[in-house]
Design a protein around this motif. Structure first.
Motif, PDB file in Angstrom:
ATOM      1  N   LEU A 144       0.819  -1.209   0.000  1.00 27.58           N
ATOM      2  CA  LEU A 144       0.000   0.000   0.000  1.00 27.58           C
ATOM      3  C   LEU A 144       0.853   1.259   0.000  1.00 27.58           C
ATOM      4  O   LEU A 144       0.478   2.271  -0.595  1.00 27.58           O
ATOM      5  CB  LEU A 144      -0.941  -0.001   1.205  1.00 27.58           C
ATOM      6  CG  LEU A 144      -1.943  -1.167   1.283  1.00 27.58           C
ATOM      7  CD1 LEU A 144      -2.840  -1.018   2.502  1.00 27.58           C
ATOM      8  CD2 LEU A 144      -2.766  -1.253   0.013  1.00 27.58           C
ATOM      9  N   ALA A 204      -1.122   3.155  -2.872  1.00 34.05           N
ATOM     10  CA  ALA A 204      -2.346   2.523  -3.357  1.00 34.05           C
ATOM     11  C   ALA A 204      -3.551   3.298  -2.834  1.00 34.05           C
ATOM     12  O   ALA A 204      -3.655   3.576  -1.633  1.00 34.05           O
ATOM     13  CB  ALA A 204      -2.411   1.069  -2.904  1.00 34.05           C
ATOM     14  N   PRO A 241      -7.619   1.899  -0.123  1.00 32.19           N
ATOM     15  CA  PRO A 241      -7.248   0.553   0.336  1.00 32.19           C
ATOM     16  C   PRO A 241      -8.405  -0.255   0.912  1.00 32.19           C
ATOM     17  O   PRO A 241      -8.365  -1.488   0.894  1.00 32.19           O
ATOM     18  CB  PRO A 241      -6.172   0.824   1.395  1.00 32.19           C
ATOM     19  CG  PRO A 241      -6.399   2.242   1.821  1.00 32.19           C
ATOM     20  CD  PRO A 241      -6.888   2.955   0.608  1.00 32.19           C
ATOM     21  N   TYR A 301      -6.124  -4.291  -4.354  1.00 32.32           N
ATOM     22  CA  TYR A 301      -4.710  -4.059  -4.634  1.00 32.32           C
ATOM     23  C   TYR A 301      -3.962  -5.376  -4.834  1.00 32.32           C
ATOM     24  O   TYR A 301      -2.783  -5.491  -4.532  1.00 32.32           O
ATOM     25  CB  TYR A 301      -4.069  -3.249  -3.503  1.00 32.32           C
ATOM     26  CG  TYR A 301      -4.419  -3.724  -2.105  1.00 32.32           C
ATOM     27  CD1 TYR A 301      -3.737  -4.775  -1.505  1.00 32.32           C
ATOM     28  CD2 TYR A 301      -5.445  -3.113  -1.392  1.00 32.32           C
ATOM     29  CE1 TYR A 301      -4.060  -5.201  -0.225  1.00 32.32           C
ATOM     30  CE2 TYR A 301      -5.771  -3.527  -0.111  1.00 32.32           C
ATOM     31  CZ  TYR A 301      -5.077  -4.576   0.461  1.00 32.32           C
ATOM     32  OH  TYR A 301      -5.410  -5.005   1.724  1.00 32.32           O
TER      33      TYR A 301
END
Length: 272
Positions: free
Chosen positions: A53, A60, A63, A68
């Motif tokens: 992340l 990312a 989340p 992801y």
């Protein structure tokens, strides 16, 4: 093919790619060797890997969606692209949706992203790390002008270079971008250096991000690639047909796309 997939593929009967089948509630990948099964719009993935992340050169987004995940080749591509972009001074990449832990249809937002080979990369480039609030509710940068006839003032050489870096990767099969963005790139690049533009496929939306689709990896014989696109840079009549209104075709009905049949090897995966 791993034993888990052999057992799953032996179960008879069709299965429909419906969100209510439980794919979006799964939080762990399917154990086994990495394997892409089916197509981007009707598929699943075994042995998926989570993108970090908070990477050195990427973050990312959203989340909490838990989107992801991807085949390890997809994760490696994102990390390599982010590293290269940082080395060229482009900036930190913001990564949108990839796939769910086991792939499969999503409850909202996409009809594709099902087999672990898709990733959305935002055009917004962040010099500073985003905080938790903005990661959860990020502000996009729109690359297409309000009149939809050209790129916006936010379109810069950095975005163009990022797209070029992604398209020149041998791992990338195609990239979906807004037709106006491709038009801008066709105009700004000399004819003898536009071969990579053929990978940029015009598609509705995609003015805030570009959608990368990797080629089927060698470890996945059950991966279903898309039909090849025409040779050339795609800067001629093919692109023009997308820019003429109202004759451009309408986007497909998402509910219809989500009802495509999943491969037999994907049956029962969310419950495992």
């Amino acid at each position: 093919m791993a034993a888990a997939l052999v057992l799953l593929s032996a179960i008879p009967g069709p299965v429909l790619a419906q969100p209510q089948d439980g794919w979006s509630s799964v939080r762990r990948p399917l154990a086994g060797a990495p394997a892409v099964i089916g197509s981007a719009a009707a598929g699943c993935v075994q042995g998926a890997q989570a993108l970090r992340l908070e990477g050195e050169n990427h973050q990312a987004l959203r989340p909490a969606r838990h989107r992801y995940w991807g085949h390890p080749a997809t994760v490696a591509f994102v990390e390599d692209l982010a590293r290269t972009a940082a080395a060229e001074g482009i900036g930190r990449l913001l990564i949108g949706d990839m796939a769910q832990p086991r792939g499969g249809p999503m409850s909202f937002g996409h009809a594709s992203h099902q087999n672990g080979l898709d990733v959305d990369i935002w055009f917004r480039l962040s010099p500073e790390r985003l905080g938790a609030d903005e990661l959860n509710s990020p502000r996009p940068a729109r690359m297409v002008a309000a009149d939809r006839l050209g790129v916006s003032a936010e379109w810069m050489p950095a975005q163009a270079r990022l797209l070029e870096l992604a398209a020149r990767s041998g791992r990338v099969e195609r990239i979906f971008v807004n037709p106006v963005i491709k038009q801008a790139l066709c105009r700004s690049h000399p004819a003898d250096d536009r071969g990579w533009l053929g990978k940029l496929r015009p598609w509705w939306g995609h003015d805030e991000h570009f959608h990368v689709r990797l080629a089927c990896p060698a470890d996945s014989p059950d991966c279903e690639p898309q039909k090849p696109f025409p040779e050339g840079d795609g800067c001629g009549e093919e692109l023009s047909s997308w820019l003429v209104r109202p004759t451009s075709p309408a986007p497909p009905d998402k509910a219809h796309v989500q009802s495509r049949r999943l491969p037999e090897a994907c049956r029962g995966i969310p419950a495992r």
